[in-house]
Design an enzyme around this catalytic site. Structure first.
Site, PDB file in Angstrom:
ATOM      1  N   GLY A 139       0.821  -1.204   0.000  1.00 49.78           N
ATOM      2  CA  GLY A 139       0.000   0.000   0.000  1.00 49.78           C
ATOM      3  C   GLY A 139       0.852   1.249   0.000  1.00 49.78           C
ATOM      4  O   GLY A 139       2.067   1.197   0.172  1.00 49.78           O
ATOM      5  N   GLY A 184       0.979   5.220   1.617  1.00 52.82           N
ATOM      6  CA  GLY A 184       0.448   6.153   2.596  1.00 52.82           C
ATOM      7  C   GLY A 184       0.895   7.569   2.286  1.00 52.82           C
ATOM      8  O   GLY A 184       1.548   7.828   1.274  1.00 52.82           O
ATOM      9  N   GLY A 185       0.556   8.462   3.189  1.00 51.40           N
ATOM     10  CA  GLY A 185       0.909   9.849   2.964  1.00 51.40           C
ATOM     11  C   GLY A 185       2.398  10.096   2.974  1.00 51.40           C
ATOM     12  O   GLY A 185       2.889  10.997   2.312  1.00 51.40           O
ATOM     13  N   MET A 186       3.123   9.336   3.758  1.00 54.22           N
ATOM     14  CA  MET A 186       4.560   9.579   3.889  1.00 54.22           C
ATOM     15  C   MET A 186       5.413   8.456   3.313  1.00 54.22           C
ATOM     16  O   MET A 186       6.615   8.599   3.187  1.00 54.22           O
ATOM     17  CB  MET A 186       4.926   9.746   5.361  1.00 54.22           C
ATOM     18  N   LYS A 220       8.496  -0.476   5.133  1.00 52.59           N
ATOM     19  CA  LYS A 220       7.982   0.814   4.680  1.00 52.59           C
ATOM     20  C   LYS A 220       9.142   1.735   4.319  1.00 52.59           C
ATOM     21  O   LYS A 220      10.100   1.865   5.086  1.00 52.59           O
ATOM     22  CB  LYS A 220       7.132   1.444   5.784  1.00 52.59           C
ATOM     23  N   ASP A 231      -2.249   9.305  14.387  1.00 49.45           N
ATOM     24  CA  ASP A 231      -2.983   8.905  13.180  1.00 49.45           C
ATOM     25  C   ASP A 231      -3.850   7.685  13.466  1.00 49.45           C
ATOM     26  O   ASP A 231      -3.863   6.720  12.699  1.00 49.45           O
ATOM     27  CB  ASP A 231      -2.015   8.623  12.034  1.00 49.45           C
TER      28      ASP A 231
END
Length: 996
Positions: free
Chosen positions: A16, A18-20, A38, A129
């Site tokens: 996936g 994500g924003g960062m 990540k 978050d």
């Protein structure tokens, strides 16, 4: 990124974005488990800083409701990453879309999140978050909070332990007021950019609980600004207004968590956790009421104050499209995209003429196996044209072949940057990139499939068939590889590489005639086209073929030609490779001084030219040379240097090879636990990366180590796995090796008829393949079975053949000589020819020295027993006692048991009946535990003899009865012919008469 290895994590698929950052599924190549890894999606300094702070923060968290972080760091290119537990299950977001939760389920989810937050806040960490997609419910219904992706340390301190990352981490302080989080779950202080603490997480938990109870978000809006305005100024209606089943206490808890004022909100996670636990006790497991999940326009229950923010939000709100209009728009776009993909044929990228010329040279060298030359040529191609994506891809393959995984990864990252969407490329280029990515990630079936599709497009291109053949060869499908090389040669009869590669496959199949013919054709063509690199590779490959056939002088000539040709062209890689080949050949011939000299030259040459991974190969050969001379301390030093050097240069394949060699030597030295640990680590790497040949070697060593530890079932399981791999790939030499190894375990289990059958299979295959040294080992082991089965004359014939091979001037396996002498001593002892047994045991001890401790121990107790039985009882007992003590220290289970039995018999012969009884009983129990009945019945006999000498007739008869019972079991276990011959053995006749 797919297929790349970061640290020891091989990336498998994207999970996936994500924003960062971007999250991938990866394989931990050391522990063979799936993880999530990540990467930060930007290298801007403030975001890198925040990402590293996240990693440092979360690495402190250890809690059942928090996904574990295993590792974090930065790649050599400065890209931060974090490796986390891969949690299998459904996110709360998915669950809320699929089902509605009962009140009790909702509270239990909130409790688990509160537990996680309490632990994080205790360590000074704020999540920032919390949202349904960051909460996973696994298969065991355990709740896990994921992705502390916006984590912030409350004390805002930088630990000294961060070392080189301190400067990066400090940059975070300049960005401390940036608004981060997901709009629907932001706290008012986050929405306004004010400082946050743990109470912001509790607001988000309240929003999440609200959604679980009602099926709707606490706040809504068509934009982030609108949502933010509601969070700051609007209180949602209580959950009970949307779900009448919600109790007043649940309303109170939810609305208190959603208080705008930080001081009116829950102050700690422990407070809300306490209230949730209290209310959970009042709820039943009622059927959940279905509430449609989704956003909605909320009629506010209390307007705080309209501000400029809400006014702006209303002003920028746009009329919404109807569903039908939206669907038609989507359909039009989809048809347009399909038309573009279907009919638009992108123009192939046109590199500069110079770059194309270097590219052609590089790819030809790659197919020939001249990897260093390929790398140099392809590097020049990308220097000439940095946008030449296919050249970067082939350069990645060249670096991968040379075990420079970091360089390979960098090139593939450049390809991804240049071609973010491969589907927009011409089909052949798309397939080349797909095949190379699969190759570098060692997914050979995928590479085969890509090259098959390429061949379908380029059915008259000989190079495409060679590429397909190489993919089959890497997958150990040698027959299919040969089929494609032959096809390439039929398309282009002057394509020398096709003949060269076919010859290499024939060589691996031990088909000497076909390999020789293919190499001759390749040599003629390379010579005609003045291709010196190709010619060098022919000489090397022919030398390997001759070496495996035992034609060492001819092999040496070919390696000399390879070295001379490489020197003339200045090809440094091929010069070093030729030196290593000469070292290995000298090692095989027993010329250890020569082997060491060539290896030292190779290491020196490689280091001066900064060819680090080739230097590692040289260090391994130096270790092998010293090991062959029995200089184990020096061998250990070089193997450890190789491991350290490979680690420093990220040469993972060679590091694993060095570990395998060192581990195998430790097992040979009876340092079994140390050796097994190293071999198993090497095995994990080779297995994860699909190195089948190396996997088979590891399995042999693991079996040997487990055999020494008495773990016979584990040993057999490893060898059955090896045999299966060898049979799948048609690797006849390894099939022969596997049968022999299985026979070795069966000898330890005293399943002599089965062991002999497996050694007969191994011997027949090695005879057919002409592998002299393996024949020598086969015959030595067959002899050890034959004399135990009462066929001493056949055993001596086998030992004679083994000795003739092992004692040749050009044989490396002189280590077999003390073993052969020991076998002669044991045969004499079984025939009760004690003086001959004494003489040959002493010779075996002398030959074994300190280099081969297992042979030395076995020869000492054989000598001790022979002396005891010949009348020198005190001297014999002393020798057996010393051997027994050494065996115990060795931790070789089989050796311990056998030495105990010899010690017991020597004790009884010398009149030490209590000692003899104790040792014989211990030995019998050990043999019984491992099902070794051939020794067990004799151990009970010795115990009975000890009891009889001590005047204990009752125990003596009991022990003799046990011996008789075990002997009868053995008779039923072995075939009649084997038992018949066994009972004719002189010592067995002597013992069975005493048994009565």
């Amino acid at each position: 990124m797919i297929g790349l290895t970061v640290s020891h994590y091989r990336i498998i698929e994207k999970l996936g974005v994500g924003g960062m950052g971007v999250v991938f599924v990866a394989e931990d190549t050391q522990l063979a488990r799936r993880v999530a890894i990540k990467f930060l999606s930007t290298l801007d300094r403030p975001y890198r800083a925040r990402f590293l702070r996240e990693a440092r923060a979360v690495s402190k968290l250890q809690h059942q409701n928090i996904a574990t972080v295993f590792e974090y760091g930065e790649t050599p290119e400065g890209q931060p990453y974090i490796v986390m537990e891969l949690v299998k299950g459904k996110t709360l977001h998915e669950l809320l879309d699929e089902v509605s939760l009962s009140l009790l389920q909702s509270v239990h989810v909130a409790e688990s999140i509160a537990e996680a937050l309490a632990e994080a806040h205790r360590l000074g960490i704020v999540h920032r978050d919390i949202k349904p997609s960051n909460v996973v419910v696994n298969e065991r219904e355990q709740v896990k909070v994921l992705d502390f992706g916006l984590a912030k340390l409350l004390d805002d301190q930088v630990d000294a332990e961060d070392g080189g990352n301190v400067a990066t981490l400090l940059a975070t302080r300049t960005q401390s007021n940036v608004v981060v989080g997901t709009p629907l779950y932001l706290s008012p202080e986050q929405a306004t950019g004010r400082p946050v603490d743990g109470r912001s997480d509790l607001f988000a938990l309240g929003a999440l609980l609200y959604e679980c109870l009602t099926g709707q978000s606490a706040f809504s809006g068509s934009s982030a600004i609108e949502i933010g305005a509601q969070i700051i100024h609007v209180n949602p209606p209580p959950p009970s207004s949307l779900n009448p089943a919600v109790t007043k206490e649940l309303d109170r808890i939810t609305m208190k968590a959603l208080e705008k004022s930080v001081t009116k909100r829950y102050q700690t996670a422990a407070e809300i956790l306490h209230d949730l636990k209290q209310v959970a006790g009042t709820l039943t497991r009622e059927a959940p009421r279905r509430v449609v999940r989704g956003s909605r326009d909320i009629a506010p229950t209390r307007e705080v104050r309209q501000s400029a923010l809400t006014t702006i939000a209303e002003t920028i709100r746009r009329p919404r499209l109807s569903l039908a209009t939206f669907a038609i728009g989507i359909l039009v776009v989809a048809l347009a995209v399909w038309a573009v993909v279907r009919w638009w044929k992108p123009t192939p990228y046109k590199p500069s003429a110079v770059a194309q010329e270097w590219f052609n040279k590089g790819t030809d060298a790659l197919r020939e196996g001249a990897f260093w030359q390929a790398g140099k040529s392809l590097d020049k191609a990308v220097q000439e044209d940095p946008n030449f994506a296919l050249a970067h891809a082939y350069l990645a393959e060249a670096w991968w072949e040379l075990d420079y995984s970091d360089r390979a990864k960098n090139e593939l990252m450049r390809v991804t940057a240049l071609v973010p969407n491969r589907q927009l490329l011409p089909r052949d280029q798309e397939l080349y990139l797909e095949a190379i990515n699969a190759t570098v990630s060692r997914d050979f079936p995928a590479a085969i499939n890509a090259y098959k599709n390429l061949v379908a497009i380029k059915s008259n291109d000989a190079r495409s068939y060679v590429d397909l053949g190489r993919a089959y060869e890497r997958n150990e499908e040698l027959d299919k590889a040969i089929e494609n090389y032959v096809k390439a040669a039929s398309i282009d009869s002057e394509y020398a590489t096709a003949y060269l590669r076919a010859g290499g496959c024939y060589s691996r199949k031990s088909d000497f005639a076909s390999a020789s013919a293919a190499f001759d054709k390749a040599q003629t063509l390379f010579k005609a086209f003045a291709n010196a690199e190709g010619l060098t590779e022919v000489f090397r490959q022919r030398g390997i073929l001759l070496r495996s056939s035992g034609r060492f002088d001819e092999a040496n000539q070919q390696f000399e030609l390879a070295f001379e040709t490489a020197s003339a062209t200045g090809n440094e890689f091929q010069q070093i490779s030729s030196l290593l080949d000469r070292s290995f050949l000298a090692f095989n011939r027993g010329f250890t001084d020569q082997a060491q000299s060539y290896a030292e030259k190779a290491v020196d040459f490689a280091r001066k030219r900064q060819l680090e991974n080739l230097a590692v190969s040289g260090l391994i050969e130096l270790g092998n040379a010293h090991k062959a001379r029995g200089e184990f301390d020096d061998a250990e030093k070089y193997y450890k240097q190789a491991i350290d050097f490979a680690h420093a240069n990220n040469g993972q394949r060679r590091k694993a090879s060095a570990m395998l060699n060192l581990g195998g030597m430790y097992i040979q030295q009876l340092r079994t636990d140390e050796g097994l640990a190293l071999v198993e680590e090497a095995y994990a790497f080779f297995q994860a990366n699909n190195y089948r040949r190396q996997v088979m070697i590891c399995l042999s060593e693991m079996a040997r180590g487990n055999r020494r530890k008495g773990n016979y079932e584990a040993a057999l399981k490893a060898l059955e796995q090896k045999l299966e791999i060898a049979q799948q790939t048609g690797n006849q030499p390894e099939i022969a090796f596997a049968y022999g190894d299985i026979g070795s375990v069966e000898i330890e289990q005293q399943r002599y008829p089965e062991a002999l059958a497996n050694y007969d299979r191994s011997y027949a295959l090695n005879k057919e393949l002409g592998r002299a040294i393996m024949i020598a080992y086969n015959q030595h082991n067959r002899a050890n079975i034959l004399w135990r089965l009462g066929e001493a004359d056949k055993a001596r014939e086998a030992l004679t053949e083994s000795f003739e091979i092992a004692s040749r001037p050009d044989s490396t396996y002189k280590a077999l000589l003390p073993d052969i002498r020991l076998s002669h001593a044991q045969i004499y002892l079984s025939e009760r020819k004690f003086q001959d047994a004494i003489r040959t045991s002493e010779e075996a001890i002398k030959l074994a020295g300190t280099s081969y401790p297992n042979v030395s121990i076995e020869a000492r107790y054989t000598l001790g027993l022979a002396k005891s039985l010949s009348g020198a009882t005190r001297e014999g007992l002393k020798l057996c006692e010393a051997a027994s003590n050494e065996a115990t220290n060795s931790k070789d289970e089989g050796l311990i048991s056998r030495s105990l039995l010899a010690h017991a018999e020597a004790a009884v012969e010398s009149g030490e009946v209590e000692l003899g009884l104790r040792l014989a009983t211990q030995a019998a129990e050990r043999f019984a535990k491992n099902g070794q009945q051939e020794s067990e019945w004799r151990a009970w006999l010795i115990a009975g003899m000890a009891s009889a000498k001590g005047g204990d007739r009752t125990n003596s008869e009991t022990q003799f009865a046990k011996g008789r019972d075990v002997l009868r079991q053995l008779e039923n276990k072995w075939n009649p012919e084997a038992i018949k011959l066994y009972l004719r053995r002189a010592d067995i006749q002597f013992y069975s008469n005493k048994l009565g």
